[in-house]
Design an enzyme around this catalytic site. Structure first.
Site, PDB file in Angstrom:
ATOM      1  N   GLY A  47     -20.958  51.498  79.796  1.00 52.52           N
ATOM      2  CA  GLY A  47     -20.704  52.914  79.569  1.00 52.52           C
ATOM      3  C   GLY A  47     -20.999  53.763  80.787  1.00 52.52           C
ATOM      4  N   CYS A  48     -20.706  53.248  81.942  1.00 48.80           N
ATOM      5  CA  CYS A  48     -21.033  53.876  83.225  1.00 48.80           C
ATOM      6  C   CYS A  48     -19.750  54.392  83.883  1.00 48.80           C
ATOM      7  CB  CYS A  48     -21.693  52.804  84.103  1.00 48.80           C
ATOM      8  SG  CYS A  48     -22.030  53.229  85.801  1.00 48.80           S
ATOM      9  N   GLY A  49     -19.888  55.381  84.737  1.00 48.45           N
ATOM     10  CA  GLY A  49     -18.729  55.867  85.478  1.00 48.45           C
ATOM     11  C   GLY A  49     -18.099  54.799  86.355  1.00 48.45           C
TER      12      GLY A  49
END
Length: 159
Positions: free
Chosen positions: A35-37
């Site tokens: 769920g990271c950029g």
């Protein structure tokens, strides 16, 4: 401990994997999050794997929930997300910590071998370490370094 081959790591099912099983391979070791950029880098990592795996290249994916809790879910859920969303075929291991008192011994070794800017701490998810065929850590890449920017270094080490 002298090379990464001296370590064991946990697989998603909790069993141990001896990194000596990768002896003679060029490795890219990455702490990741779903769920990271930077999560779309999984696509680029898979492209590297598709291109270089036949020549003896492996990617070792270590999900890490230390940065903003961006790797939620069980080990199996994380691996399934990667396979279904980004069609990854390289190995995803159990979640680990890369900094602090509970950091994985492998990551202590990696950070000692290739320190970061200002200090050795991992700054964020998708920090990458390139390891040669003898188990030596030869280069460290920041989170923002896209997988395709590493291709030339991989090609050189594989040669």
């Amino acid at each position: 401990m002298n090379t990464i081959y001296d370590f064991n790591v946990k697989q998603t099912d909790g069993s141990l994997k001896d990194l000596n099983d990768y002896a003679g391979k060029v490795l890219l070791i990455v702490n990741t999050a779903t769920g990271c950029g930077f999560t779309p880098q999984y696509e680029g990592l898979q492209k590297l794997y598709d291109e270089f795996q036949p020549a003896g290249f492996e990617i070792l994916d270590f999900p890490c929930n230390q940065f903003g809790h961006q790797a939620p879910g069980s080990n199996e859920e994380v691996a399934e997300f990667c396979q279904l969303t980004y069609h990854t075929t390289f190995e995803t291991f159990a979640k680990i910590e890369v900094n602090g008192e509970n950091e994985a011994p492998l990551y202590h070794f990696l950070k000692t071998a290739q320190g970061g800017l200002l200090n050795n701490a991992i700054k964020w998810n998708f920090t990458k370490f390139l390891v040669d065929r003898k188990g030596n850590v030869v280069k460290r890449y920041a989170s923002k370094t896209k997988p395709e920017e590493i291709a030339a270094d991989i090609k050189t080490i594989l040669a």
